[in-house]
Design a protein around this motif. Structure first.
Motif, mmCIF file in Angstrom:
data_model
loop_
_atom_site.group_PDB
_atom_site.id
_atom_site.type_symbol
_atom_site.label_atom_id
_atom_site.label_comp_id
_atom_site.label_asym_id
_atom_site.label_seq_id
_atom_site.Cartn_x
_atom_site.Cartn_y
_atom_site.Cartn_z
ATOM 1 N N ARG A 242 -6.407 31.369 -6.581
ATOM 2 C CA ARG A 242 -6.284 32.741 -6.089
ATOM 3 C C ARG A 242 -7.463 33.004 -5.164
ATOM 4 O O ARG A 242 -8.579 33.247 -5.615
ATOM 5 C CB ARG A 242 -6.260 33.715 -7.254
ATOM 6 N N THR B 224 -7.770 35.428 -2.813
ATOM 7 C CA THR B 224 -8.028 36.864 -2.844
ATOM 8 C C THR B 224 -6.987 37.466 -3.780
ATOM 9 O O THR B 224 -6.098 36.764 -4.273
ATOM 10 C CB THR B 224 -7.903 37.523 -1.451
ATOM 11 N N SER B 225 -7.066 38.764 -3.995
ATOM 12 C CA SER B 225 -6.053 39.386 -4.858
ATOM 13 C C SER B 225 -4.663 39.266 -4.254
ATOM 14 O O SER B 225 -3.658 39.239 -4.973
ATOM 15 C CB SER B 225 -6.389 40.861 -5.090
ATOM 16 N N ALA B 226 -4.593 39.149 -2.914
ATOM 17 C CA ALA B 226 -3.300 39.137 -2.229
ATOM 18 C C ALA B 226 -2.823 37.747 -1.833
ATOM 19 O O ALA B 226 -1.652 37.575 -1.495
ATOM 20 C CB ALA B 226 -3.371 40.017 -0.977
ATOM 21 N N ALA C 184 -2.635 33.518 -2.608
ATOM 22 C CA ALA C 184 -2.769 32.378 -3.513
ATOM 23 C C ALA C 184 -2.460 31.090 -2.754
ATOM 24 O O ALA C 184 -1.662 31.088 -1.809
ATOM 25 C CB ALA C 184 -1.830 32.523 -4.710
ATOM 26 N N ASP D 83 4.319 38.706 -9.786
ATOM 27 C CA ASP D 83 2.958 39.125 -9.445
ATOM 28 C C ASP D 83 3.019 40.202 -8.366
ATOM 29 O O ASP D 83 3.287 39.921 -7.204
ATOM 30 C CB ASP D 83 2.165 37.911 -8.953
ATOM 31 N N GLU E 122 0.628 41.988 -7.094
ATOM 32 C CA GLU E 122 -0.489 42.027 -6.153
ATOM 33 C C GLU E 122 -0.363 40.976 -5.055
ATOM 34 O O GLU E 122 -0.956 41.117 -3.993
ATOM 35 C CB GLU E 122 -1.816 41.820 -6.891
ATOM 36 N N LEU E 123 0.394 39.942 -5.318
ATOM 37 C CA LEU E 123 0.506 38.837 -4.364
ATOM 38 C C LEU E 123 1.212 39.283 -3.090
ATOM 39 O O LEU E 123 2.228 39.981 -3.140
ATOM 40 C CB LEU E 123 1.273 37.677 -5.005
ATOM 41 N N ARG E 124 0.675 38.848 -1.940
ATOM 42 C CA ARG E 124 1.294 39.139 -0.656
ATOM 43 C C ARG E 124 1.691 37.876 0.103
ATOM 44 O O ARG E 124 2.625 37.904 0.900
ATOM 45 C CB ARG E 124 0.332 39.958 0.222
#
Length: 256
Positions: A6, A8-10, A12, A43, A45-47
């Protein structure tokens, strides 16, 4: 193994980490990738997901040939169904998926990259499905359709009947790659692309991907079980596996 990082939060990264075997996927690794895709689908938060290979010599060089020893026709059907489930799970992710491709992208690696939304190639990339030269098996129609959706049916047919690998420039011309960069810049460019995509409207991206999946699903895929059984249950396939492991040229007979 498949390493999930991960960044960043967005964003992976799923990294195929078996460089000593040119990132050839074991059956367990395909299952790992499947589990990762299923987990990431929930998820919120994932972008963006980036898929890459460790070591710089390969993205994914197909499935580890040792796993095919003793295969029967029904094993082949089960294997192709397993592959379709894994690659379909990647394709079904709501978020955009970026493939960062260096070195060998062959066999199942081509289908996996084709399931991604953006493909960035390194100068070292080599792309193809040389099974007519190596194993004597057959691609499922689902995977032929995936790759055809990227480069067109004639290009896929030429790839299969010549068993040749495209260099990076040729893969760019066919539309397999969206852009090429030097090997040293691949990770940085993939990260930059991921950050740019992550800043876009997530609802638009999610709904666009859903619409594209509906378009693909509107074209039914004919049953190909007879073709898969004929290939994986053949003496030629067993010979291809044995020859590959023994590092000798296969002796094809064309017989079942």
């Amino acid at each position: 193994m498949i390493r999930l990082e991960r960044r960043t939060s967005a964003i992976a990264w799923a990294i195929v980490d078996r460089p000593q075997a040119r990132n050839a996927m074991t059956f367990a690794m395909w299952d790992e990738l499947h589990a990762i895709a299923r987990r990431l689908r929930n998820d919120r938060e994932l972008r963006v997901l980036v898929i890459a290979g460790a070591g710089g010599k390969a993205f994914v060089s197909g499935t580890d040939i040792a796993g095919f020893r003793g295969f029967t026709a029904e094993d082949g059907v089960a294997y192709e169904a397993r592959m379709d489930a894994v690659i379909g799970a990647v394709e079904a992710l709501d978020v955009p998926v970026v493939a960062a491709v260096a070195g060998a992208c062959t066999g199942g690696g081509v289908a996996l990259a084709a399931a991604c939304d953006v493909r960035i190639g390194a100068s070292s990339a080599r792309v193809g499905v040389p099974i007519a030269r190596t194993l004597g098996n057959v691609l499922s129609l689902a995977n032929i359709m995936r790759v055809s959706g990227v480069v067109g049916s004639d290009a896929v047919k030429a790839m299969l009947v010549t068993a040749e690998l495209l260099d990076a420039e040729s893969a760019l011309r066919t539309g397999f790659f969206h852009e090429l960069v030097d090997d040293a810049q691949l990770d940085a460019r993939a990260a930059e692309r991921a950050e740019t995509i992550a800043a876009l409207a997530p609802l638009t991206l999610r709904l666009t991907k859903a619409g594209m999946r509906r378009l693909r699903a509107a074209v039914p895929i004919p049953d190909d079980g007879d073709l898969i059984r004929a290939a994986y249950g053949s003496a030629d396939f067993a010979e291809g596996v044995d020859a590959f492991i023994a590092k000798r040229a296969p002796r094809w007979t064309g017989s079942g």
